[in-house]
Design a protein around this motif. Structure first.
Motif, PDB file in Angstrom:
ATOM      1  N   THR A  46      49.181  27.863  26.062  1.00 14.21           N
ATOM      2  CA  THR A  46      50.152  28.356  27.055  1.00 14.21           C
ATOM      3  C   THR A  46      50.662  27.165  27.874  1.00 14.21           C
ATOM      4  N   ASP A  47      51.515  27.477  28.846  1.00  9.40           N
ATOM      5  CA  ASP A  47      51.860  26.457  29.837  1.00  9.40           C
ATOM      6  C   ASP A  47      50.668  26.321  30.796  1.00  9.40           C
ATOM      7  N   VAL A  48      50.702  25.285  31.630  1.00 13.36           N
ATOM      8  CA  VAL A  48      49.538  24.986  32.477  1.00 13.36           C
ATOM      9  C   VAL A  48      49.258  26.121  33.473  1.00 13.36           C
ATOM     10  N   LYS A  49      50.294  26.650  34.110  1.00 14.72           N
ATOM     11  CA  LYS A  49      50.074  27.683  35.137  1.00 14.72           C
ATOM     12  C   LYS A  49      49.492  28.959  34.539  1.00 14.72           C
ATOM     13  N   SER A  50      49.949  29.328  33.357  1.00 17.54           N
ATOM     14  CA  SER A  50      49.414  30.545  32.731  1.00 17.54           C
ATOM     15  C   SER A  50      47.930  30.363  32.408  1.00 17.54           C
ATOM     16  N   ALA A  51      47.567  29.157  31.957  1.00 17.63           N
ATOM     17  CA  ALA A  51      46.151  28.900  31.655  1.00 17.63           C
ATOM     18  C   ALA A  51      45.315  29.026  32.929  1.00 17.63           C
ATOM     19  N   GLU A  52      45.836  28.476  34.026  1.00 18.46           N
ATOM     20  CA  GLU A  52      45.111  28.577  35.301  1.00 18.46           C
ATOM     21  C   GLU A  52      44.937  30.044  35.687  1.00 18.46           C
ATOM     22  N   LEU A  53      45.989  30.839  35.453  1.00 10.88           N
ATOM     23  CA  LEU A  53      45.912  32.256  35.820  1.00 10.88           C
ATOM     24  C   LEU A  53      44.993  33.051  34.896  1.00 10.88           C
ATOM     25  N   ILE A  54      44.883  32.635  33.645  1.00 13.07           N
ATOM     26  CA  ILE A  54      43.976  33.339  32.720  1.00 13.07           C
ATOM     27  C   ILE A  54      42.559  33.305  33.283  1.00 13.07           C
ATOM     28  N   LYS A  55      42.177  32.160  33.824  1.00 12.84           N
ATOM     29  CA  LYS A  55      40.825  32.033  34.396  1.00 12.84           C
ATOM     30  C   LYS A  55      40.648  32.977  35.593  1.00 12.84           C
ATOM     31  N   HIS A  56      41.600  32.922  36.532  1.00  6.96           N
ATOM     32  CA  HIS A  56      41.505  33.802  37.706  1.00  6.96           C
ATOM     33  C   HIS A  56      41.474  35.263  37.311  1.00  6.96           C
ATOM     34  N   ALA A  57      42.406  35.625  36.417  1.00  3.75           N
ATOM     35  CA  ALA A  57      42.548  37.032  36.049  1.00  3.75           C
ATOM     36  C   ALA A  57      41.306  37.513  35.306  1.00  3.75           C
ATOM     37  N   SER A  58      40.715  36.665  34.479  1.00  4.59           N
ATOM     38  CA  SER A  58      39.524  37.084  33.724  1.00  4.59           C
ATOM     39  C   SER A  58      38.365  37.353  34.675  1.00  4.59           C
ATOM     40  N   ASN A  59      38.094  36.421  35.585  1.00  2.00           N
ATOM     41  CA  ASN A  59      36.972  36.635  36.510  1.00  2.00           C
ATOM     42  C   ASN A  59      37.234  37.830  37.415  1.00  2.00           C
ATOM     43  N   ALA A  60      38.473  37.973  37.889  1.00  2.00           N
ATOM     44  CA  ALA A  60      38.781  39.090  38.783  1.00  2.00           C
ATOM     45  C   ALA A  60      38.634  40.421  38.046  1.00  2.00           C
ATOM     46  N   PHE A  61      39.030  40.438  36.780  1.00  2.00           N
ATOM     47  CA  PHE A  61      38.937  41.684  36.004  1.00  2.00           C
ATOM     48  C   PHE A  61      37.474  42.067  35.784  1.00  2.00           C
ATOM     49  N   LEU A  62      36.644  41.085  35.454  1.00  2.84           N
ATOM     50  CA  LEU A  62      35.216  41.375  35.233  1.00  2.84           C
ATOM     51  C   LEU A  62      34.563  41.859  36.530  1.00  2.84           C
ATOM     52  N   ALA A  63      34.928  41.218  37.639  1.00  2.00           N
ATOM     53  CA  ALA A  63      34.393  41.654  38.946  1.00  2.00           C
ATOM     54  C   ALA A  63      34.843  43.091  39.222  1.00  2.00           C
ATOM     55  N   MET A  64      36.084  43.397  38.844  1.00  2.00           N
ATOM     56  CA  MET A  64      36.602  44.749  39.057  1.00  2.00           C
ATOM     57  C   MET A  64      35.812  45.771  38.240  1.00  2.00           C
ATOM     58  N   LYS A  65      35.450  45.407  37.009  1.00  2.00           N
ATOM     59  CA  LYS A  65      34.661  46.326  36.181  1.00  2.00           C
ATOM     60  C   LYS A  65      33.323  46.632  36.863  1.00  2.00           C
ATOM     61  N   ILE A  66      32.704  45.586  37.425  1.00  2.00           N
ATOM     62  CA  ILE A  66      31.396  45.786  38.062  1.00  2.00           C
ATOM     63  C   ILE A  66      31.552  46.692  39.281  1.00  2.00           C
ATOM     64  N   SER A  67      32.564  46.422  40.118  1.00  2.00           N
ATOM     65  CA  SER A  67      32.740  47.267  41.298  1.00  2.00           C
ATOM     66  C   SER A  67      33.112  48.692  40.896  1.00  2.00           C
ATOM     67  N   PHE A  68      33.856  48.826  39.822  1.00  2.00           N
ATOM     68  CA  PHE A  68      34.239  50.168  39.365  1.00  2.00           C
ATOM     69  C   PHE A  68      32.982  50.968  39.030  1.00  2.00           C
ATOM     70  N   ILE A  69      32.088  50.369  38.246  1.00  2.00           N
ATOM     71  CA  ILE A  69      30.901  51.133  37.829  1.00  2.00           C
ATOM     72  C   ILE A  69      29.961  51.349  39.030  1.00  2.00           C
ATOM     73  N   ASN A  70      29.964  50.419  39.974  1.00  2.00           N
ATOM     74  CA  ASN A  70      29.144  50.639  41.170  1.00  2.00           C
ATOM     75  C   ASN A  70      29.707  51.785  42.005  1.00  2.00           C
ATOM     76  N   ALA A  71      31.028  51.932  42.022  1.00  4.37           N
ATOM     77  CA  ALA A  71      31.630  53.068  42.735  1.00  4.37           C
ATOM     78  C   ALA A  71      31.284  54.369  42.009  1.00  4.37           C
ATOM     79  N   ILE A  72      31.313  54.325  40.678  1.00  5.89           N
ATOM     80  CA  ILE A  72      30.924  55.517  39.898  1.00  5.89           C
ATOM     81  C   ILE A  72      29.456  55.857  40.186  1.00  5.89           C
ATOM     82  N   ALA A  73      28.635  54.804  40.330  1.00  2.48           N
ATOM     83  CA  ALA A  73      27.207  55.032  40.630  1.00  2.48           C
ATOM     84  C   ALA A  73      27.035  55.812  41.935  1.00  2.48           C
ATOM     85  N   GLN A  74      27.883  55.473  42.897  1.00  2.00           N
ATOM     86  CA  GLN A  74      27.800  56.182  44.188  1.00  2.00           C
ATOM     87  C   GLN A  74      28.073  57.676  43.994  1.00  2.00           C
ATOM     88  N   VAL A  75      29.077  57.972  43.167  1.00  2.00           N
ATOM     89  CA  VAL A  75      29.399  59.385  42.916  1.00  2.00           C
ATOM     90  C   VAL A  75      28.241  60.038  42.151  1.00  2.00           C
TER      91      VAL A  75
END
Ligand code: UGA
Length: 435
Positions: A195-224
């Motif tokens: 990719t171009d440089v900026k897209s590569a930088e964003l792939i890293k951010h987006a990947s970690n943020a997405f994985l963190a979102m999955k964890i928080s999602f299942i923790n919210a489901i756990a609360q229910v």
């Protein structure tokens, strides 16, 4: 190929040793003299499975050299990797002072073409700033390229992740840079995304943020689940079989810690803010993660009724299994939370005890050398890190040592039925209502 890796922290040292393993000649540079001297004698600066033999082997083969002088690395290397730390500033954004410092240093020593590659987790547009900084400082006529090649290494399995990547991301701005990186990674058979440089930088951010979102999602489901009497592990199983969702990172527990997700999430929220986007989704991910640790203390409280004056045995302190890293570990907030309400803590971790030693000064915390010592006279055992060895403990022996046979399992690691059959009160996350 001849490489330099600047910064021998977790990412840098794994990168340097693994490139040596792939057959390249690597000079690893760090300004920390003690760290470099230690490495020269084969002493690892942190615990990472499989890394020590690799480093020792390639120091001996001389495919890996370690030094404190950037000039030595830059002189010979065709490719220079920047792997220095990008710690969090008080406002949550990434501190790029070390990156800038290293770039200026590299610029001074450039005499002909080099490819400079950012591997540290950096905000989008860092590549652009690196390029501008180099342009300002290099001698007239010296050519260079800047690329982004984010890492996706997990602590505890970093060597394996490096050598068996599920993808390699190359953010480049010239065909020359692309060719060099393709040649570098040729020994690894993995899908390559260019990719171009900026897209590569964003792939890293987006990947970690997405994985963190999955964890928080299942923790919210756990609360229910806890509120309705359902079991989050079954819910995750049922969801995860859908290939569009996937089972990975749907383990409910104490929330994410470590030096990557909390810091990267915060930095990504700031980056979005700076470019005029309010990333409310990620703010909620962060909030759920914070709540989950407080919730665990409440879970222990509901199992024991009153926490003041009680002794809690904590099993596991590292932010996850397979590491001695306690940076942003849920254990820190949990132990402090327990002490704040008047409890006393006895704790054990297979790797993180020496790091933990400095963290709980002044608190009523006793660090123990094994899990059975933790249980002695404790009112409950709290599983805080999912070390596999905790699954095979002698629970009958633990029961005889505990004051009350109660286990509060923050990682849903243990088998509730087996423990209940032994006479334990078992409380998991998103699994059962404590009585
Ligand atoms: C994470 C990413 O997984 C890597 O791909 C990335 O390269 C790295 O950050 C980085 O940016 O350098 P790491 O922080 O080592 O790697 O650890 P993970 O295995 O991702 O776990 C992060 C946290 O999430 C841990 O506290 C873990 O206990 C927690 N977690 C993970 C859960 O609570 N539930 C899950 O299902 C999975």
């Amino acid at each position: 190929m001849q490489l330099a890796v600047i910064g021998v922290g977790h990412v840098g040292l794994v990168t340097a040793a693994c490139f040596a393993e792939l057959g390249h000649q690597v000079v690893a540079v760090d300004q920390d003299t003690a760290r470099i001297e230690g490495l020269q004698h084969g002493k690892m600066p942190f615990y990472e499975p499989e890394l020590e033999p690799l480093v020792r082997r390639h120091l001996a083969s001389q495919r890996l050299r370690v030094t404190t002088t950037i000039a030595e690395g830059v002189r010979q290397a065709q490719l220079i990797f920047i792997c220095v730390g990008t710690p969090q500033r008080p406002d949550g954004s990434a501190d790029l002072a070390a990156v800038e410092h290293v770039v200026c240093d590299i610029a001074q020593h450039l005499s002909d073409y080099r490819l400079i590659i950012e591997k540290s987790t950096v905000p989008v547009e860092t590549g652009h700033w690196i390029e501008r900084t180099l342009q300002r400082h290099v001698k007239a006529g010296v050519e260079f390229d800047v690329a982004s090649n984010p890492e996706f290494l997990r602590e505890g399995t970093a060597v394996h992740d490096f050598l068996h990547p599920d993808r390699i991301v190359l953010g480049v701005s010239s065909a020359r840079a692309q060719q060099l990186l393709l040649q570098l990674y040729a020994p690894l058979k993995a899908p390559i995304v260019t990719t171009d440089v900026k897209s590569a930088e964003l792939i890293k951010h987006a990947s970690n943020a997405f994985l963190a979102m999955k964890i928080s999602f299942i923790n919210a489901i756990a609360q229910v689940c806890e509120r309705v009497g359902a079991d989050v592990t079954d819910v995750a199983e049922g969801m995860g079989l859908d290939p569009r969702i996937g089972r990975a990172f749907l383990n409910a527990g104490l929330g994410f810690g470590g030096f990557c997700f909390p810091k990267d999430l915060e930095a990504f929220i700031r980056i979005a803010e700076q470019v005029g986007y309010d990333f409310t989704l990620l703010k909620a991910v962060k909030q759920i993660n914070e709540d989950q640790k407080r919730h665990f203390v409440r879970r222990i409280e509901s199992a024991l009724w009153v926490l003041s004056g009680k002794t809690i045995g904590v099993l596991g302190l590292a932010f996850k299994a397979g590491t001695d890293d306690m940076r942003f570990a849920p254990a820190i907030d949990i132990v402090r939370g327990l002490c704040e309400v008047g409890a006393t803590v006895r704790a054990y971790d297979p790797q993180a005890l020496s790091i933990a030693n400095g963290l709980f000064r002044g608190l009523p915390v006793t660090l123990c050398n094994d899990p059975y010592a933790v249980a002695e006279g404790a009112d409950c055992l709290a599983i805080v890190t999912e070390w596999p060895e905790f699954k095979t403990l002698d629970f009958a022996r633990l029961k005889s040592l505990l004051r009350q046979p109660t286990i509060v399992d923050g990682r849903n690691l243990l088998d509730p039925e087996a423990l209940r059959a032994l006479g334990f009160q078992y409380v998991g996350i998103g699994r059962e209502n404590p009585t």
